[in-house]
Enzyme design. Structure first.
Site, PDB file in Angstrom:
ATOM      1  N   ALA A  99      39.537  42.084  42.982  1.00 42.76           N
ATOM      2  CA  ALA A  99      39.559  43.546  43.015  1.00 42.76           C
ATOM      3  C   ALA A  99      39.846  44.140  41.634  1.00 42.76           C
ATOM      4  O   ALA A  99      40.083  43.425  40.658  1.00 42.76           O
ATOM      5  CB  ALA A  99      40.598  44.015  44.031  1.00 42.76           C
ATOM      6  N   HIS A 100      39.863  45.480  41.597  1.00 45.46           N
ATOM      7  CA  HIS A 100      40.027  46.170  40.310  1.00 45.46           C
ATOM      8  C   HIS A 100      41.415  45.952  39.713  1.00 45.46           C
ATOM      9  O   HIS A 100      42.413  45.821  40.401  1.00 45.46           O
ATOM     10  CB  HIS A 100      39.723  47.658  40.443  1.00 45.46           C
ATOM     11  CG  HIS A 100      40.524  48.387  41.481  1.00 45.46           C
ATOM     12  ND1 HIS A 100      40.259  49.686  41.841  1.00 45.46           N
ATOM     13  CD2 HIS A 100      41.578  48.003  42.252  1.00 45.46           C
ATOM     14  CE1 HIS A 100      41.120  50.067  42.761  1.00 45.46           C
ATOM     15  NE2 HIS A 100      41.917  49.062  43.027  1.00 45.46           N
ATOM     16  N   ASN A 101      41.440  45.895  38.386  1.00 39.54           N
ATOM     17  CA  ASN A 101      42.655  45.768  37.571  1.00 39.54           C
ATOM     18  C   ASN A 101      43.346  44.412  37.696  1.00 39.54           C
ATOM     19  O   ASN A 101      44.461  44.241  37.194  1.00 39.54           O
ATOM     20  CB  ASN A 101      43.675  46.870  37.896  1.00 39.54           C
ATOM     21  CG  ASN A 101      43.090  48.258  37.772  1.00 39.54           C
ATOM     22  OD1 ASN A 101      42.253  48.506  36.909  1.00 39.54           O
ATOM     23  ND2 ASN A 101      43.516  49.150  38.640  1.00 39.54           N
TER      24      ASN A 101
END
Length: 355
Positions: free
Chosen positions: A260-262
């Site tokens: 997922a993001h980050n």
């Protein structure tokens, strides 16, 4: 269709046993005139091929290796080997076997290339490459591939059929991008392998409650993939919301993994298939995640951590620990709980039988 099965991978070049020993810092015990051009398993030995004998293998399994050309083995098992084939004694036979395989079969180390009988080579005529893209000499752009404005592909890299390298995405040197992979908002280092169907740099899963609906949060970060990373088929890596999503040098990600993001993953990690890493997770160097592991958002995993298959991680894990279970916990605690449950179950069964 050809009446015979195709030989997808041919060794290049064949190696003598002495050469193989030099490659893996081993020593030859007999039969040094043998030339090896194929590899085989203990379960399915082949005449003239190289096999590796797993340490402490059963005598019956070792006996089957009498027909092969040479055997990789450890010193402690040398006297148990069949007499006929050449033996190459090494400290770590599986690791040596892999090293020899990479030398014999370099074409096996990434997605299969596509060739056309009309002699097309570096750039297929139906590839769509922007005039603003920078393609270094020696890069191969496969049929149907699309390279956007200001994108870059380094020397020696191969872009597979129908892959998309979106605007401003940068691909380093000696990379292999499989068919139908899509890369956007991404900076990719050197010697990276991305298998077919992988999706890199799409929107992260970011929404905020609005007036009776969910409103999208702009995803403004990038995906940074460092040197030597490998990403499996149909894996997905979201770009960051504000900060970047980072995959550290040498990390290997299996098929069907969601990042997922980050997320920030350290160097030389291994993540097995169907694992899911939620947003803003930090994973240290040298971690190993078994198949189907799930990690909740904002969790920090220390370096050298091992997480068992199908575990659900909801808390930070310190460096070097081994966790398992759902919810995940240290492995010793998990097995103490399993033992306690078994004891309670046995006591309950005994009580019922006495009644």
């Amino acid at each position: 269709m050809s009446a015979s099965s195709p030989n997808f991978l041919e060794s290049s070049p064949a190696l003598g046993v002495d050469d193989i020993a030099s490659l893996c810092d081993g020593r030859v015990a007999g039969g040094s005139e043998v030339v090896i051009s194929a590899l085989c398993s203990m379960e399915h030995p082949k005449a003239g091929a190289l096999a590796f004998a797993q340490p402490k293998a059963k005598d019956a399994d070792l006996a089957r290796l009498s027909m092969v050309g040479a055997i990789l083995c450890v010193e402690a098992d040398l006297d148990r080997m069949p007499a006929e084939p050449a033996k190459i004694v090494v400290d770590k036979p599986h690791r040596a076997f892999a090293s020899i395989g990479r030398h014999l079969f370099p074409a096996s180390l990434g997605p299969s290339p596509v060739s056309l009988s009309d002699g097309a080579s570096d750039r297929f005529p139906d590839a769509r490459v922007s005039t603003l893209a920078e393609i270094e000499d020696g890069a191969v752009i496969g049929p149907g591939a699309v390279i956007g404005d200001h994108a870059a592909v380094g020397r020696g890299s191969m872009i597979g059929a129908n892959a998309v390298i979106a605007d401003s995405t940068q691909i380093g040197r000696d990379c292999r991008i499989g068919a139908n992979a899509v890369l956007q908002y991404a900076l990719v280092g050197n010697r990276v392998i991305i298998h077919g169907g992988a999706q890199i740099g799409q929107d992260g899963f970011g929404f905020v409650p609005g007036d009776g609906a969910l409103e999208r949060v702009p995803q403004l970060g990038r995906v940074i993939i460092q040197d030597g990373v490998e990403i499996g088929s149909n894996a997905t890596i979201d770009r960051g919301a504000l900060d970047d999503t980072v995959i550290g040098e040498g990390t290997k990600i299996d098929n069907l993994v969601q990042i997922a993001h980050n997320v920030r993953i350290g160097r030389h990690c291994v993540i097995a298939a169907q694992s899911g890493v939620s947003g803003s997770v930090v994973i240290g160097d040298g971690c190993m995640l078994g198949g189907g592991v799930g990690i909740a958002d904002h969790v920090t995993i220390g370096s050298g951590v091992q997480i068992g298959a199908a575990s659900g991680v909801m808390h930070d894990i310190p460096d070097g620990e081994r966790w398992v279970g759902s919810p995940a916990m240290p492995v010793k605690q998990f097995f103490r709980q399993v033992a306690a449950l078994r004891k309670l179950s046995a006591t309950d069964k005994k009580r019922k039988n006495s009644d």
